[in-house]
Motif scaffolding. Structure first.
Motif, mmCIF file in Angstrom:
data_model
loop_
_atom_site.group_PDB
_atom_site.id
_atom_site.type_symbol
_atom_site.label_atom_id
_atom_site.label_comp_id
_atom_site.label_asym_id
_atom_site.label_seq_id
_atom_site.Cartn_x
_atom_site.Cartn_y
_atom_site.Cartn_z
ATOM 1 N N GLY A 53 24.319 25.082 76.673
ATOM 2 C CA GLY A 53 24.766 23.611 76.872
ATOM 3 C C GLY A 53 24.576 22.555 75.597
ATOM 4 N N ALA A 54 23.328 23.096 74.972
ATOM 5 C CA ALA A 54 23.318 22.233 73.580
ATOM 6 C C ALA A 54 24.319 22.691 72.546
ATOM 7 N N LEU A 55 24.785 23.770 72.423
ATOM 8 C CA LEU A 55 25.755 24.296 71.616
ATOM 9 C C LEU A 55 27.121 23.560 71.875
ATOM 10 N N LEU A 56 27.376 23.582 73.084
ATOM 11 C CA LEU A 56 28.622 22.875 73.752
ATOM 12 C C LEU A 56 28.680 21.216 73.317
ATOM 13 N N LEU A 57 27.388 20.757 73.582
ATOM 14 C CA LEU A 57 26.930 19.279 73.163
ATOM 15 C C LEU A 57 27.460 19.052 71.815
ATOM 16 N N MET A 58 26.674 19.847 70.844
ATOM 17 C CA MET A 58 26.777 19.753 69.556
ATOM 18 C C MET A 58 28.267 19.885 69.009
ATOM 19 N N ARG A 59 29.019 20.993 69.516
ATOM 20 C CA ARG A 59 30.264 21.014 69.291
ATOM 21 C C ARG A 59 31.349 19.759 69.677
ATOM 22 N N ASP A 60 30.775 19.142 70.832
ATOM 23 C CA ASP A 60 31.630 18.045 71.295
ATOM 24 C C ASP A 60 31.267 16.965 70.466
ATOM 25 N N ALA A 61 30.249 16.774 69.971
ATOM 26 C CA ALA A 61 29.529 15.607 69.071
ATOM 27 C C ALA A 61 30.162 15.726 68.063
ATOM 28 N N MET A 62 30.511 16.912 67.284
ATOM 29 C CA MET A 62 31.111 17.029 65.911
ATOM 30 C C MET A 62 32.866 16.857 66.114
ATOM 31 N N PHE A 63 33.287 17.353 67.033
ATOM 32 C CA PHE A 63 34.653 17.076 67.341
ATOM 33 C C PHE A 63 34.987 15.511 67.453
ATOM 34 N N THR A 64 34.154 14.781 68.097
ATOM 35 C CA THR A 64 34.226 13.343 67.957
ATOM 36 C C THR A 64 34.237 12.884 66.586
ATOM 37 N N LEU A 65 33.030 13.213 65.707
ATOM 38 C CA LEU A 65 32.803 12.742 64.470
ATOM 39 C C LEU A 65 34.196 13.068 63.699
ATOM 40 N N GLU A 66 34.578 14.529 63.712
ATOM 41 C CA GLU A 66 35.781 14.679 62.927
ATOM 42 C C GLU A 66 36.955 13.927 63.270
ATOM 43 N N ALA A 67 37.009 13.605 64.674
ATOM 44 C CA ALA A 67 38.270 13.075 65.079
ATOM 45 C C ALA A 67 38.355 11.439 64.374
ATOM 46 N N LEU A 68 37.161 11.159 64.336
ATOM 47 C CA LEU A 68 37.268 9.716 63.947
ATOM 48 C C LEU A 68 37.143 9.799 62.412
ATOM 49 N N GLN A 69 36.589 10.753 61.664
ATOM 50 C CA GLN A 69 36.811 10.833 60.155
ATOM 51 C C GLN A 69 38.183 11.493 59.702
ATOM 52 N N HIS A 70 39.117 11.987 60.599
ATOM 53 C CA HIS A 70 40.203 12.576 60.172
ATOM 54 C C HIS A 70 41.269 12.367 61.043
ATOM 55 N N SER A 71 41.782 10.988 61.423
ATOM 56 C CA SER A 71 42.508 10.657 62.291
ATOM 57 C C SER A 71 43.917 11.149 62.191
ATOM 58 N N GLU A 72 44.246 11.538 60.971
ATOM 59 C CA GLU A 72 45.518 12.162 60.698
ATOM 60 C C GLU A 72 45.658 13.242 61.232
ATOM 61 N N VAL A 73 44.843 13.953 61.349
ATOM 62 C CA VAL A 73 44.731 15.587 61.854
ATOM 63 C C VAL A 73 44.741 15.728 63.284
ATOM 64 N N PRO A 74 45.921 16.329 64.070
ATOM 65 C CA PRO A 74 46.056 16.593 65.351
ATOM 66 C C PRO A 74 44.797 17.102 66.077
ATOM 67 N N PHE A 75 44.677 16.346 67.202
ATOM 68 C CA PHE A 75 43.109 16.934 67.910
ATOM 69 C C PHE A 75 43.226 18.360 68.218
ATOM 70 N N GLY A 76 44.064 18.811 68.566
ATOM 71 C CA GLY A 76 44.198 20.368 68.896
ATOM 72 C C GLY A 76 43.584 21.086 67.772
ATOM 73 N N GLU A 77 44.008 20.905 66.593
ATOM 74 C CA GLU A 77 43.820 21.433 65.583
ATOM 75 C C GLU A 77 42.253 21.142 65.211
ATOM 76 N N LEU A 78 41.856 20.099 65.330
ATOM 77 C CA LEU A 78 40.443 19.511 65.157
ATOM 78 C C LEU A 78 39.422 20.620 66.142
ATOM 79 N N TRP A 79 39.901 20.433 67.222
ATOM 80 C CA TRP A 79 39.187 21.222 68.340
ATOM 81 C C TRP A 79 38.954 22.577 68.132
ATOM 82 N N ARG A 80 40.099 23.244 67.494
ATOM 83 C CA ARG A 80 40.208 24.766 67.116
ATOM 84 C C ARG A 80 38.875 25.139 66.077
ATOM 85 N N SER A 81 39.132 24.009 64.807
ATOM 86 C CA SER A 81 38.274 24.130 63.867
ATOM 87 C C SER A 81 36.871 23.873 64.229
ATOM 88 N N VAL A 82 36.489 22.993 64.902
ATOM 89 C CA VAL A 82 35.151 22.661 65.319
ATOM 90 C C VAL A 82 34.732 23.539 66.426
#
Length: 178
Positions: free
Chosen positions: A71-100
């Motif tokens: 659960g902690a790993l999943l929460l960390m992944r989700d937190a990092m996904f949000t951060l990446e989405a905010l920092q790289h709004s030009e990148v499609p969410f699906g691509e960010l999700w796969r990367s994170v």
């Protein structure tokens, strides 16, 4: 999840009323809610409250620890996904999700099934990560003080008086011993 939400219910039943200023910080409310699932990692509590044999109780406690680690790993992944989405709004969410997902879990998740909460409550996931880790520390200190015996008739009252009733009147770090 039930015990975590029970922790929130206890908080809102006993916290100071009448002013939003008296409510605890979000992170501290999550730590206080996460104290209750910690009982599931105590074999003696599981044995006495659920009637499990000692070996079964240890197995359940071990499974709970493993579940929390994932659960902690999943929460960390989700937190990092949000951060990446905010920092790289030009990148499609699906691509960010796969990367994170690859970086944090080592998997190629092409589902694009990112949590809606990442967008409804941006940057809140970090509080759940911290709460999980810090609640373990707070609970360990309580156990070493001999306080939380689930069968002990005064455990709820002790926890209410120490953690919930003071609200923000007592700084959360001091109240939780952090």
């Amino acid at each position: 999840y039930l015990l975590h939400e029970f922790g929130h219910a206890v908080y809102y039943c006993f916290c100071p009323v009448g002013s939003e200023l008296l409510l605890d910080h979000h992170l501290s409310r999550e730590i206080m809610a996460d104290l209750w699932p910690q009982f599931l990692k105590e074999p003696h509590v599981l044995a006495e409250s659920m009637g499990l044999a000692p070996g079964q109780a240890r197995a359940v406690a071990d499974a709970q620890r493993a579940h929390e680690a994932l659960g902690a790993l999943l929460l960390m992944r989700d937190a990092m996904f949000t951060l990446e989405a905010l920092q790289h709004s030009e990148v499609p969410f699906g691509e960010l999700w796969r990367s994170v997902s690859h970086d944090w879990l080592g998997i190629d998740d092409t589902s694009g099934a990112f949590p809606l909460s990442d967008f409804l409550h941006p940057l809140d996931m970090k509080s759940y990560v911290f709460a999980q880790v810090l609640s373990e520390q707070v609970f360990a200190a309580l156990v070493s003080d001999g306080v939380p015996e689930l069968e002990h008739p005064g455990v709820l009252e002790q926890m209410v008086e120490r953690f919930y009733r003071p609200g923000r009147i007592v700084d959360w770090r001091q109240k939780l011993g952090l």
